[in-house]
Structure formats: C-alpha cells, structure tokens
Design a protein around this motif. Structure first.
Motif, PDB file in Angstrom:
ATOM      1  N   UNK A  56       0.747  -1.322   0.036  1.00  0.00           N
ATOM      2  CA  UNK A  56      -0.009  -0.069   0.018  1.00  0.00           C
ATOM      3  C   UNK A  56       0.991   1.341  -0.134  1.00  0.00           C
ATOM      4  N   UNK A  57       2.023   1.154   0.379  1.00  0.00           N
ATOM      5  CA  UNK A  57       2.939   2.162   0.819  1.00  0.00           C
ATOM      6  C   UNK A  57       3.465   2.718  -0.621  1.00  0.00           C
ATOM      7  N   UNK A  58       3.893   1.771  -1.296  1.00  0.00           N
ATOM      8  CA  UNK A  58       4.082   1.695  -2.671  1.00  0.00           C
ATOM      9  C   UNK A  58       3.413   2.250  -3.564  1.00  0.00           C
ATOM     10  N   UNK A  59       2.150   1.850  -3.436  1.00  0.00           N
ATOM     11  CA  UNK A  59       1.057   2.434  -4.454  1.00  0.00           C
ATOM     12  C   UNK A  59       0.640   3.400  -3.810  1.00  0.00           C
ATOM     13  N   UNK A  60       0.563   4.117  -2.818  1.00  0.00           N
ATOM     14  CA  UNK A  60       0.383   5.463  -2.466  1.00  0.00           C
ATOM     15  C   UNK A  60       1.441   6.344  -3.074  1.00  0.00           C
ATOM     16  N   UNK A  65       1.878 -34.730   5.586  1.00  0.00           N
ATOM     17  CA  UNK A  65       1.807 -33.707   6.372  1.00  0.00           C
ATOM     18  C   UNK A  65       1.616 -32.690   5.228  1.00  0.00           C
ATOM     19  N   UNK A  66       1.171 -31.568   5.408  1.00  0.00           N
ATOM     20  CA  UNK A  66       1.086 -30.313   4.381  1.00  0.00           C
ATOM     21  C   UNK A  66       1.798 -29.356   5.092  1.00  0.00           C
ATOM     22  N   UNK A  67       2.884 -28.550   4.402  1.00  0.00           N
ATOM     23  CA  UNK A  67       3.627 -27.556   4.706  1.00  0.00           C
ATOM     24  C   UNK A  67       3.034 -26.148   4.390  1.00  0.00           C
ATOM     25  N   UNK A  68       3.014 -25.113   5.075  1.00  0.00           N
ATOM     26  CA  UNK A  68       2.961 -23.735   4.633  1.00  0.00           C
ATOM     27  C   UNK A  68       4.391 -23.106   4.178  1.00  0.00           C
ATOM     28  N   UNK A  69       4.593 -22.747   3.150  1.00  0.00           N
ATOM     29  CA  UNK A  69       5.767 -22.368   2.483  1.00  0.00           C
ATOM     30  C   UNK A  69       6.013 -20.794   2.490  1.00  0.00           C
ATOM     31  N   UNK A  70       5.004 -20.213   1.715  1.00  0.00           N
ATOM     32  CA  UNK A  70       5.030 -18.727   1.634  1.00  0.00           C
ATOM     33  C   UNK A  70       3.865 -18.175   1.680  1.00  0.00           C
ATOM     34  N   UNK A  71       3.653 -17.027   1.995  1.00  0.00           N
ATOM     35  CA  UNK A  71       2.673 -16.149   2.159  1.00  0.00           C
ATOM     36  C   UNK A  71       2.801 -15.134   1.009  1.00  0.00           C
ATOM     37  N   UNK A  72       1.724 -14.986   0.223  1.00  0.00           N
ATOM     38  CA  UNK A  72       1.528 -13.989  -0.711  1.00  0.00           C
ATOM     39  C   UNK A  72       0.438 -12.891  -0.550  1.00  0.00           C
ATOM     40  N   UNK A  73       0.825 -11.596  -0.879  1.00  0.00           N
ATOM     41  CA  UNK A  73      -0.172 -10.624  -0.891  1.00  0.00           C
ATOM     42  C   UNK A  73      -0.180  -9.583  -1.960  1.00  0.00           C
ATOM     43  N   UNK A  74      -1.445  -9.744  -2.722  1.00  0.00           N
ATOM     44  CA  UNK A  74      -1.586  -8.790  -3.707  1.00  0.00           C
ATOM     45  C   UNK A  74      -2.219  -7.565  -3.524  1.00  0.00           C
ATOM     46  N   UNK A  75      -1.709  -6.552  -3.799  1.00  0.00           N
ATOM     47  CA  UNK A  75      -2.315  -5.131  -3.426  1.00  0.00           C
ATOM     48  C   UNK A  75      -2.642  -4.428  -4.880  1.00  0.00           C
ATOM     49  N   UNK A  76      -3.811  -4.008  -5.215  1.00  0.00           N
ATOM     50  CA  UNK A  76      -4.266  -3.924  -6.627  1.00  0.00           C
ATOM     51  C   UNK A  76      -5.057  -2.849  -6.562  1.00  0.00           C
ATOM     52  N   UNK A  77      -5.017  -1.760  -7.168  1.00  0.00           N
ATOM     53  CA  UNK A  77      -5.918  -0.764  -7.818  1.00  0.00           C
ATOM     54  C   UNK A  77      -6.100  -0.703  -9.133  1.00  0.00           C
ATOM     55  N   UNK A  78      -7.425  -0.903  -9.555  1.00  0.00           N
ATOM     56  CA  UNK A  78      -7.770  -1.017 -11.048  1.00  0.00           C
ATOM     57  C   UNK A  78      -7.658   0.216 -11.795  1.00  0.00           C
ATOM     58  N   UNK A  79      -7.069   0.192 -12.820  1.00  0.00           N
ATOM     59  CA  UNK A  79      -7.160   1.143 -14.008  1.00  0.00           C
ATOM     60  C   UNK A  79      -8.201   1.922 -14.050  1.00  0.00           C
ATOM     61  N   UNK A  80      -8.298   3.214 -14.089  1.00  0.00           N
ATOM     62  CA  UNK A  80      -9.605   3.776 -14.537  1.00  0.00           C
ATOM     63  C   UNK A  80      -9.491   4.413 -16.014  1.00  0.00           C
ATOM     64  N   UNK A  81      -8.977   3.858 -17.056  1.00  0.00           N
ATOM     65  CA  UNK A  81      -9.230   4.155 -18.263  1.00  0.00           C
ATOM     66  C   UNK A  81     -10.385   4.102 -18.850  1.00  0.00           C
ATOM     67  N   UNK A 123       2.535   6.170  -5.843  1.00  0.00           N
ATOM     68  CA  UNK A 123       2.206   6.519  -7.187  1.00  0.00           C
ATOM     69  C   UNK A 123       0.997   7.416  -7.231  1.00  0.00           C
ATOM     70  N   UNK A 124       0.261   7.829  -6.117  1.00  0.00           N
ATOM     71  CA  UNK A 124      -0.835   8.668  -5.889  1.00  0.00           C
ATOM     72  C   UNK A 124      -2.022   7.729  -5.950  1.00  0.00           C
ATOM     73  N   UNK A 125      -1.978   6.576  -5.645  1.00  0.00           N
ATOM     74  CA  UNK A 125      -3.247   5.773  -5.333  1.00  0.00           C
ATOM     75  C   UNK A 125      -3.712   5.814  -4.096  1.00  0.00           C
ATOM     76  N   UNK A 126      -5.162   6.394  -3.968  1.00  0.00           N
ATOM     77  CA  UNK A 126      -5.815   6.494  -2.789  1.00  0.00           C
ATOM     78  C   UNK A 126      -5.959   5.259  -1.944  1.00  0.00           C
ATOM     79  N   UNK A 127      -5.933   5.304  -0.653  1.00  0.00           N
ATOM     80  CA  UNK A 127      -5.944   4.066   0.197  1.00  0.00           C
ATOM     81  C   UNK A 127      -7.289   3.289  -0.076  1.00  0.00           C
ATOM     82  N   UNK A 128      -8.219   4.170  -0.252  1.00  0.00           N
ATOM     83  CA  UNK A 128      -9.467   3.493  -0.615  1.00  0.00           C
ATOM     84  C   UNK A 128      -9.757   2.697  -2.087  1.00  0.00           C
ATOM     85  N   UNK A 129      -8.942   2.895  -2.938  1.00  0.00           N
ATOM     86  CA  UNK A 129      -8.913   2.155  -4.129  1.00  0.00           C
ATOM     87  C   UNK A 129      -7.994   0.974  -4.104  1.00  0.00           C
TER      88      UNK A 129
END
Length: 654
Positions: A505-509, A565-581, A511-517
């Motif tokens: 979110x900090x990286x997108x902010x 046993x099942x192992x949890x290896x990585x956590x992934x996070x996607x932060x996305x703001x849709x383009x308004x073209x 670029x001027x992306x609003x937190x709510x987007x």
C-alpha cells in the motif's frame, strides 16, 4: 480529459493504442532495437500527441522488452555477486538438470554467469534465521574492498536464510551503497526458500537494472510531464521511477499486456475459459486463463530460471518474421531465427532475401498486396514469391506448395506450444475458446483451433495491437511474497501478511493511489512434506480448511493425493488498484459488403475480402473469407463461420 496511450515495443513493430474521447486510435511503427525510445517518440509525433504530452494530459503505459533483450543477448551490466564464503559456485552448479539425458559428458552452456565475479563473506545464519557466524565490521570493509577492485556497475547480495533474517544483507547493502554501488538484496528481490533460484533472481535484477535504468531515464526525459507507468511480468503496472530497481520483474513486461486485454475480453463475452495466442513478428506467446490470469514462479528467460511471480506463459520463436530454410538433409525448418524489423521479410522491400511466414501468407493470398501493414508498409508480392521460389527449388516443389509447407510447419510449432500450457497441465483444449491476437495471429487461428480439436475462437477488435491496449487496462499492482518460518501458525501468517500489505500500500500510495482504491488478497503456497514445488491457495485464516483445499487441488492437478503432512511455505499478498481508463465505444459498423473478391491459390472460387471497419454488428460471415485492417488480417478458413460482436470482436465457430 486525460488520454491513455498503451505502447508495446516488440521485436518488429512498436504498437500504440490511444483511448480517450471518441473512437480508439491505433498505430504501428517499426521498432528501433538499438534505441527503443526513438520508435515511441516517433509514434507519439505521428499520432499528433505532442501537445497532450507537454500538458501532462497523456497517461502512458509501456510494455518494454529492454530487460528481456538484454538477458537473451547477454548484454547486462558488470555485476559482482556476493554470497557466503564457500557457496560461490552455487549459481554455476544450479540444479544439475540434464538437458541431454543420454550424454555422459554434457557441456554446460556458457552464460553471462561465467563472467560474473563472486565474492564470499565470512558470516552465516542458521536454518531458523539465527546467527551462527556473526558479520564483523572488518568482514564488511574487506568485502567492500574486494568488490571495488572489480569496478562493477552493480552488486547482487544473496546470503543463506536471509529470507528469515535480513540483518546481514542489509548491513552489507548499506556499506556497498556508501561505496557508490547500486545494490540488489535477495531479501528484497525474492525473500523465499531456494538458494539457487533466489540467488539467480537477485543477480538478474542487479545485472539488468543499470540497462533498464538508462533506458527509462532517456524515455522519461522525453515524456515528462506525462505520467509514465511500466507493465510488470505479473500483469500490474509500476511507476517508471520505481521500475528500474525491479528489473527482474519486467522480463515479461510486453506479453503480460495481452493477458490483461484477454481478461477484459472474458468479462465482455461472459467466457472465463480462454487460451490466448499472441503471434507477432518475432515470437509467439501462449497462455491459459481459467477464471483469471495464472501466475507462476517457474518461469525461464533463455538459460536462466526466474522465480519471481510472472504470468504463466510459454514463448516460442515462431512469428510472422520467422525464417524458413532447408537443411543439409533436405528437411524444411521454420524459426526460431527471425528476419526482425530490419531487414524484415522479403515482402517488406527492405533487403530481406530469405522467405518468412509472412512471405508464405502473401504467396498464398491470405495477405493481399493491397494490405498495408501498420497502415503504411506496402507489401511486395513479387519479392515474396521470389524468396519462396528459392526455397522451393531444393525441395522439388512449386512456390505455392513450399508456402503451404512453411505455414503448416509454423502452425505445428504453435500448436505444440498450446499443448504445453493446456494438455500437459491437465486441461482439455476443447473446453476453451482460442483467443488470437498479435499482428499475425488472425492468419493462423482457424488452423490452430483445428489442430487442437477446438470449435470456438475469437479475434478481438484491434487484435493486432491488443497487447498495447491491454497495457491501458492493467491495474496498478504489487505481488509480494515472504517465506514462512517452519511450522508457522495462523498468527504468524497473518502478521507477515499485514506487513506485506503495509509495504504494498505504501508503494502504491507513492504513485498517487488513494488508500480506499486498494484491494488486498492473501494466499499461501503449500506442499506436501518433502516436496519442492508448491500450489497456491487463498488464505482465509483457517489452516485446517486450507489443508483440505490443498489435498483437493493436488488431486485435480496431478491425479492423486498423498497421506503426508502439508507444509505452509510462503505467504503472498496482492495489493491492487484497478486502472480507470476510458472504455472503448461500441462498434459503429458499416454496410458489411465485401470490398472486393480475391483468388487464393489453394481455393477454386474467389473469396470475399472485407474491411473490418465496414462490418456490421451481428453480421454473419462464412469461410473462406479474408477480413483485414491496418494492424492485422483474419483468414476465416473453409468450414468456419464468424459473427460480429456488438463491440467488434469476431466470434468464430467451426
């Protein structure tokens, strides 16, 4: 009113799509590989956008091949790789996979890694991230001196277990930056398990970043004050001033644009099972959409594995400019060598002598001399026929038969690529719709669908520049990943996910992306105990439910589940703001009458030739027929029908 310009630089053409007021505008110019920004600036001038550029009303989204070409051509920067003492040979040893199973004395291909100095440092972390051998200040100063002796342009630092504890890498990075060197740290580039893959990703980033930075600086100087965003390999954009430091994330920058357009197409048509086929002048990219764009960490660029998240795409050296030749045994070959933009196929009239797939299509009448590629490049049918005739002579064939052989062989190469991303991964092509785009794709779409037993295909409106249009639709996005400690519980997963979310979110902010987007989604990479490959699943905070879903997904993908046993290896996070073209307008259409009729050597009766802009909504077309526009041609083969969608897409059935 802002104008959105998608710019896709390919090996042969640089494509432009402008969205804003009125009808979308499209344009093509020949690429300038030695200075890609020259073609971009030429296209902006020819589109008359200098005023919008100067006022900042023009928003540019760019898919670049600079990082890809530098990697494939071995033209990265002088780089030093820093690792733990004793592990200096890991990048060269790799995984010891054998490309030639029965060769007892295989010769390892020489790559740029062989010319990369590697320096070891006396420090070590344990498997849990604890300090085993401390990093002393004297070790840091000694390392900086040894690195400085190589006079590098860039430095990569990849230490054992730094994905769990980045203290050593951070201290080394600060010292090297203080000495004047750009630095890439593995704990920032790819903080996951896999010493070899993590080290390679970090080295690639350091090796390519200076070249990419120089290019983006040159381009930005000419495009300011217009905002400039760059497509990343995972299908989201990043501001140009942040892109140079993540070069490894731009290795599929251009092709990822087409998948964004395909995802929008799936929404428009109500079809979520698509196979995409992007055929340009130099290469063909194929991918599969099963509800959404699929990402992988098993990508490759040339000889290098690339473990950062990227669109799951398979690329082969088959395009309109692929060269045809006859070997010493009298066998026909097509590709992977390409005529490129200069001199290009023989029919371009720029000095090319060897026949290409484009020349073969022109000889067979599927391209007509009246067509002007890119709106301005006239085609020389006599030069094409002469080039194909020179190939036909040693084969004992006439030019028409040789041209058919070139097309059939190119089609088989591309069909095999489509099988790799479908059948080899457990998907039946008959359940999917084949989506064709790229300047040359429409000429081959019917044949490829038939080869794969598919009965439905789509050639989108503006298919010849769809990758450029998809750039405009791309969301501003960050795909972040972090390795999990052994036996990580739900609280640990949630804490790391929150930290990644704040970073994205900090990286997108910035670029001027609003937190709510900004929308955030979290997923986990899981595997059975003892496995090295993982499967990704959405994380809802319940470990038990996640394991149940993993067993089911493993069985669906591989045909079985294990009692392990099942192992949890990585956590992934996607932060996305849709383009308004702006959305493109519906098809205005015309009378729908053929512009003329043409004779094709393979067919007994003349076939209608339509201008695509003249087609009317809901118009039905029966093959054989040709539909052309400045950025591409569609060959509707015998036995196929096409209906014109309200937005201009050609919906084809067999």
């Amino acid at each position: 009113m802002a104008y959105w310009l998608g710019v896709d630089t390919g090996g042969t053409f640089t494509d432009f799509v402008l969205l804003g007021e009125g009808e979308p505008r499209i344009h093509k110019v020949l690429s300038t590989p030695s200075a890609p920004e020259d073609a971009i600036l030429r296209g902006i001038r020819e589109l008359g956008l200098e005023a919008a550029l100067a006022t900042g009303e023009l928003i540019i989204v760019h898919g670049t091949t600079v990082a890809t070409n530098a990697a494939l051509e071995g033209k990265g920067a002088r780089t030093v790789l820093v690792t733990n003492r004793g592990l200096e040979d890991v990048p060269l040893i790799g995984r010891q996979n054998r490309p030639e199973l029965y060769n007892l004395t295989p010769a390892a291909p020489r790559t740029a890694l062989h010319d990369t100095p590697t320096e070891g440092v006396d420090a070590r972390l344990g498997a849990g991230g604890e300090t085993v051998t401390p990093l002393e200040e004297a070790h840091i100063q000694d390392l900086v001196a040894r690195v400085s002796a190589h006079k590098p342009e860039s430095v990569a630092v990849s230490l054992l277990f730094s994905y769990l504890n980045d203290e050593h890498e951070t201290r080394l990075g600060r010292a090297l930056e203080a000495a004047g060197f750009p630095v890439s740290l593995s704990s920032q580039v790819l903080p996951t398990r896999g010493e070899y893959e993590r080290g390679l990703a970090t080295w690639l980033n350091a090796w390519l970043a200076p070249r990419l930075r120089h290019y983006l600086n040159r381009l930005s100087e000419h495009t300011r004050p217009a905002p400039l965003a760059i497509m990343q390999s995972h299908g989201g954009t990043v501001a140009a001033d942040q892109a140079a430091d993540r070069a490894v994330n731009l290795l599929l920058s251009g092709p990822a644009g087409g998948l964004n357009a395909a995802r929008r197409l799936a929404r428009d048509l109500g079809r979520d099972h698509l196979m995409t086929f992007d055929m340009g002048g130099t290469s063909t990219d194929v991918a599969l959409l099963d509800g959404d764009v699929r990402l992988t960490r098993d990508g490759r660029i040339g000889p290098y594995p690339v473990a950062v998240p990227m669109v799951d795409m398979h690329t082969i050296g088959a395009g309109g400019g692929s060269l045809a030749r006859v070997d010493d045994a009298g066998l026909l070959h097509v590709g992977p060598q390409s005529a490129g933009a200069d001199p290009g196929p023989a029919c371009y009239g720029r000095g090319g002598q060897a026949p290409t797939v484009t020349d073969a299509n022109l000889v067979l009448g599927r391209l007509q001399p009246e067509f002007a590629l890119g709106g301005s490049l006239q085609l020389d049918v006599n030069a094409a026929r002469a080039a194909v005739a020179r190939l036909a002579a040693p084969l004992g064939l006439d030019p028409d038969a040789a041209a058919r052989g070139i097309i059939d062989l190119a089609n088989e190469h591309m069909s095999q690529a489509l099988r790799v991303i479908s059948i080899q991964k457990g998907f039946d092509p008959a359940d999917f719709t084949l989506v064709s785009f790229g300047g040359a794709g429409g000429l081959h779409v019917c044949a490829l669908a038939e080869n794969l037993g598919m009965a439905r295909a789509v050639v989108p409106v503006r298919a010849g520049v769809l990758s450029a249009e998809g750039l405009v639709y791309a969301p501003r996005k960050r795909e972040l990943i972090q390795a999990l400690p052994a036996e990580a519980g739900a609280d640990t997963v949630d804490a790391l996910a929150r930290a990644l979310d704040r970073r994205g979110r900090a990286e997108l902010a910035a670029e001027g992306v609003a937190e709510t987007d900004i929308e955030t989604t979290v997923s986990l990479d899981l595997c059975y105990q003892g496995q090295s490959s993982t499967l990704a699943l959405a994380w809802e905070g319940d470990p038990a439910a996640c394991e149940v879903a993993f067993h089911a997904l493993h069985e669906q993908r591989y045909g079985h589940r294990l009692v392990l046993p099942v192992r949890r290896v990585n956590v992934r996070v996607r932060c996305q703001a849709t383009a308004r073209s702006p959305a493109p307008a519906a098809l205005a259409g015309g009378a729908g009458a053929p512009a003329w009729h043409a004779r094709l050597p393979e067919l007994s009766a003349p076939v209608p030739v339509y201008r695509r802009e003249d087609l009317a909504p809901d118009q039905q077309l029966d093959g054989p027929a040709l539909i052309f526009e400045p950025v591409g041609t569609v060959y509707l083969a015998p036995g196929w029908q096409a209906r014109v969608h309200s937005l201009g897409h050609l919906l084809m059935t067999r």
